[in-house]
Design a protein around this motif. Sequence first.
Motif, PDB file in Angstrom:
ATOM      1  N   UNK A 101     -17.809  12.780 -14.795  1.00 30.28           N
ATOM      2  CA  UNK A 101     -17.272  12.614 -13.697  1.00 30.28           C
ATOM      3  C   UNK A 101     -16.044  13.752 -14.276  1.00 30.28           C
ATOM      4  N   UNK A 102     -14.896  12.724 -15.055  1.00 35.14           N
ATOM      5  CA  UNK A 102     -14.143  13.910 -15.951  1.00 35.14           C
ATOM      6  C   UNK A 102     -14.130  15.002 -16.505  1.00 35.14           C
ATOM      7  N   UNK A 103     -15.221  15.173 -16.831  1.00 33.30           N
ATOM      8  CA  UNK A 103     -15.072  16.342 -17.826  1.00 33.30           C
ATOM      9  C   UNK A 103     -15.614  17.320 -16.291  1.00 33.30           C
ATOM     10  N   UNK A 104     -15.961  17.011 -15.086  1.00 31.31           N
ATOM     11  CA  UNK A 104     -15.896  18.383 -13.618  1.00 31.31           C
ATOM     12  C   UNK A 104     -14.863  18.065 -13.246  1.00 31.31           C
ATOM     13  N   UNK A 105     -14.009  17.012 -13.175  1.00 31.48           N
ATOM     14  CA  UNK A 105     -12.471  17.605 -13.133  1.00 31.48           C
ATOM     15  C   UNK A 105     -11.772  18.219 -12.970  1.00 31.48           C
ATOM     16  N   UNK A 106     -12.469  17.858 -14.976  1.00 35.46           N
ATOM     17  CA  UNK A 106     -11.141  19.111 -15.563  1.00 35.46           C
ATOM     18  C   UNK A 106     -11.234  20.925 -15.685  1.00 35.46           C
ATOM     19  N   UNK A 107     -12.334  20.475 -15.611  1.00 35.47           N
ATOM     20  CA  UNK A 107     -13.078  21.918 -15.424  1.00 35.47           C
ATOM     21  C   UNK A 107     -12.787  22.692 -14.207  1.00 35.47           C
ATOM     22  N   UNK A 108     -12.839  21.753 -12.615  1.00 35.64           N
ATOM     23  CA  UNK A 108     -12.910  22.381 -11.068  1.00 35.64           C
ATOM     24  C   UNK A 108     -11.172  22.207 -11.100  1.00 35.64           C
ATOM     25  N   UNK A 109     -10.199  23.811 -10.611  1.00 36.33           N
ATOM     26  CA  UNK A 109      -9.402  23.111  -9.360  1.00 36.33           C
ATOM     27  C   UNK A 109      -9.137  23.156  -8.122  1.00 36.33           C
ATOM     28  N   UNK A 110      -8.486  23.065  -7.507  1.00 33.73           N
ATOM     29  CA  UNK A 110      -7.788  23.330  -6.035  1.00 33.73           C
ATOM     30  C   UNK A 110      -8.929  23.503  -5.051  1.00 33.73           C
ATOM     31  N   UNK A 111      -8.882  25.205  -6.140  1.00 38.30           N
ATOM     32  CA  UNK A 111      -9.794  26.095  -4.734  1.00 38.30           C
ATOM     33  C   UNK A 111     -11.553  25.475  -5.118  1.00 38.30           C
ATOM     34  N   UNK A 112     -12.033  24.821  -6.028  1.00 41.88           N
ATOM     35  CA  UNK A 112     -13.358  24.720  -6.341  1.00 41.88           C
ATOM     36  C   UNK A 112     -14.182  22.801  -5.922  1.00 41.88           C
ATOM     37  N   UNK A 113     -13.025  22.848  -4.803  1.00 36.23           N
ATOM     38  CA  UNK A 113     -13.553  21.401  -4.344  1.00 36.23           C
ATOM     39  C   UNK A 113     -15.240  21.635  -3.500  1.00 36.23           C
ATOM     40  N   UNK A 114     -15.419  22.487  -3.531  1.00 36.55           N
ATOM     41  CA  UNK A 114     -16.527  21.928  -2.731  1.00 36.55           C
ATOM     42  C   UNK A 114     -18.154  22.090  -3.739  1.00 36.55           C
ATOM     43  N   UNK A 115     -17.465  22.889  -4.807  1.00 33.17           N
ATOM     44  CA  UNK A 115     -18.296  22.748  -5.906  1.00 33.17           C
ATOM     45  C   UNK A 115     -18.258  21.101  -6.839  1.00 33.17           C
ATOM     46  N   UNK A 116     -16.685  20.864  -6.273  1.00 28.80           N
ATOM     47  CA  UNK A 116     -16.589  19.477  -7.119  1.00 28.80           C
ATOM     48  C   UNK A 116     -17.291  18.433  -6.963  1.00 28.80           C
ATOM     49  N   UNK A 117     -17.432  18.645  -5.347  1.00 26.27           N
ATOM     50  CA  UNK A 117     -17.981  17.753  -4.720  1.00 26.27           C
ATOM     51  C   UNK A 117     -19.027  17.164  -4.557  1.00 26.27           C
ATOM     52  N   UNK A 118     -20.264  18.818  -4.517  1.00 26.32           N
ATOM     53  CA  UNK A 118     -21.628  18.461  -5.154  1.00 26.32           C
ATOM     54  C   UNK A 118     -22.345  18.217  -6.436  1.00 26.32           C
ATOM     55  N   UNK A 119     -21.402  18.406  -7.813  1.00 27.91           N
ATOM     56  CA  UNK A 119     -21.558  18.186  -8.718  1.00 27.91           C
ATOM     57  C   UNK A 119     -21.151  16.381  -9.253  1.00 27.91           C
ATOM     58  N   UNK A 120     -20.390  16.337  -8.383  1.00 22.19           N
ATOM     59  CA  UNK A 120     -20.929  15.075  -8.577  1.00 22.19           C
ATOM     60  C   UNK A 120     -21.956  13.806  -7.821  1.00 22.19           C
ATOM     61  N   UNK A 121     -21.970  14.509  -6.668  1.00 22.25           N
ATOM     62  CA  UNK A 121     -23.164  14.087  -6.136  1.00 22.25           C
ATOM     63  C   UNK A 121     -24.458  13.973  -6.511  1.00 22.25           C
ATOM     64  N   UNK A 122     -24.565  15.459  -7.422  1.00 17.02           N
ATOM     65  CA  UNK A 122     -25.448  15.421  -8.708  1.00 17.02           C
ATOM     66  C   UNK A 122     -24.741  13.925  -9.596  1.00 17.02           C
ATOM     67  N   UNK A 123     -24.178  13.846  -9.860  1.00 17.62           N
ATOM     68  CA  UNK A 123     -23.893  13.259 -11.110  1.00 17.62           C
ATOM     69  C   UNK A 123     -24.270  11.750 -10.983  1.00 17.62           C
ATOM     70  N   UNK A 124     -23.670  11.395  -9.914  1.00 19.68           N
ATOM     71  CA  UNK A 124     -23.436   9.729  -9.252  1.00 19.68           C
ATOM     72  C   UNK A 124     -25.252   9.738  -8.524  1.00 19.68           C
ATOM     73  N   UNK A 125     -25.891  10.431  -8.611  1.00 24.86           N
ATOM     74  CA  UNK A 125     -27.324  10.207  -7.965  1.00 24.86           C
ATOM     75  C   UNK A 125     -27.170  10.581  -6.972  1.00 24.86           C
ATOM     76  N   UNK A 126     -26.440  10.622  -6.018  1.00 25.54           N
ATOM     77  CA  UNK A 126     -26.493  10.762  -4.619  1.00 25.54           C
ATOM     78  C   UNK A 126     -27.524  11.584  -3.689  1.00 25.54           C
ATOM     79  N   UNK A 127     -27.198  12.630  -4.463  1.00 27.96           N
ATOM     80  CA  UNK A 127     -27.967  14.527  -4.337  1.00 27.96           C
ATOM     81  C   UNK A 127     -28.294  14.342  -3.425  1.00 27.96           C
ATOM     82  N   UNK A 128     -30.193  12.663  -3.468  1.00 26.94           N
ATOM     83  CA  UNK A 128     -31.424  13.207  -3.138  1.00 26.94           C
ATOM     84  C   UNK A 128     -30.841  12.759  -1.891  1.00 26.94           C
TER      85      UNK A 128
END
Length: 118
Positions: free
Chosen positions: A74-101
């Motif tokens: 999650x911290x790697x994804x946070x460092x990679x994203x900026x404010x304009x990448x908020x939707x991407x961050x939310x989708x990726x964090x759901x994959x990381x946490x395992x709740x996307x399914x």
Amino acid sequence: DLYKLDTDLVPESIELYKTFGIKHEPLALIPPQFELPFLGLAPAVFPPIAKEPPVPALELFDLDDEFALEKVRLSQCTNKCENKDLEYFVRESSDILGISGKIKNRTNPKSVIKYVLD
């Protein structure tokens, strides 16, 4: 007479040997010479040298992404994203946490946030 087998002509054939000046001797066996598809093979002194297969391309496979803890990912994804990448961050964090399914509409970031807050 057609199927008759006799030795009436044997004396005449022996006389032909004398007439032509050929020695009368039994036929000798001629040893056959078979055609060999390969030349004579000699045993190898050294084993053949086989090429080694190429090493797997592990530098293209990010092991940190696969074996890192959720907090680190999650911290790697946070460092990679900026404010304009908020939707991407939310989708990726759901994959990381395992709740996307568990979410019906995974592509909608609002549904991901609603699931996390509920």
